[in-house]
Design an enzyme around this catalytic site. Structure first.
Site: not given
Length: 212
Positions: A84-86, A121
């Site tokens: 996950s990434d933001q 994401a």
């Protein structure tokens, strides 16, 4: 790179690894009451030239999952790896983690009275097939137009220097916000659980079966 503790298969469940060092994502995943381990992915998180915020978030989420999966021992049992990434953005600029009080104050000053988009994401990689399910969950956040003294007081109280956007919506930072619009309320914190549970169920992970 390897998981902090083995997440062995239990009762037909595949092992589950969260490819992240974020305590916020770990706390969110714990809400699902399922066994998992964590591993820190060794990747370069620098945005690429001309890359959109959505593309950056999706690429990094996928790279995190693949990096951790690649480090698993040969012949390891089926494992689902969560990446996950933001990325936060407004005025066409990506906003990263401030790291310091001064940078956090600058972020909040520039965003007051404005709308900021947070791209959260998520990628779920199945090591048995090599396939990845990915999604970008967008959250619209409108910040209140607050004076410098209020912004400074908030930062000293909560010290959100490891958060993109310099505010924790799950804490006192909610006082900085006028509105949040999202299909997934946990996305802004860092891990979209509605999307994740959909992916896990689609992968055959028995989330809602009785656990012994």
């Amino acid at each position: 790179m390897l998981p902090d503790s083995p997440s062995a298969q239990t009762q037909g469940r595949p092992a589950l690894i969260l490819a992240s060092s974020s305590r916020y994502r770990r706390e969110l995943l714990e809400r699902l009451r399922i066994p998992f381990s964590t591993a820190v992915p060794a990747i370069d998180e620098t945005p690429r030239a001309g890359e959109t915020p959505e593309a950056t978030a999706l690429r990094l989420a996928g790279e995190k999952a693949r990096a951790v999966a690649a480090a698993l021992p040969a012949g390891a049992a089926r494992t689902l790896v969560i990446g996950s990434d933001q990325v936060a953005t407004f005025d066409g600029r990506q906003i990263g983690k401030p790291g310091t009080h001064e940078r956090a104050l600058e972020q909040l000053q520039s965003m007051r009275g404005r709308e900021v988009l947070f791209h959260s994401a998520l990628s779920l990689l199945d090591t048995s097939t090599g396939q990845t399910d990915s999604v970008d969950v967008v959250t619209k956040v409108r910040f209140r137009d607050l004076p410098d003294a209020a912004l400074d007081a908030y930062l000293r109280a909560e010290e959100p220097y490891d958060c993109a956007g310099s505010a924790k919506s799950e804490g006192l930072g909610i006082a900085l916000l006028e509105a949040i619009e999202s299909d997934d309320p946990t996305a802004l914190i860092g891990l979209p659980l509605i999307a994740l549970t959909r992916m896990l169920l689609a992968a055959g992970y028995p989330l809602l079966e009785a656990q012994s």
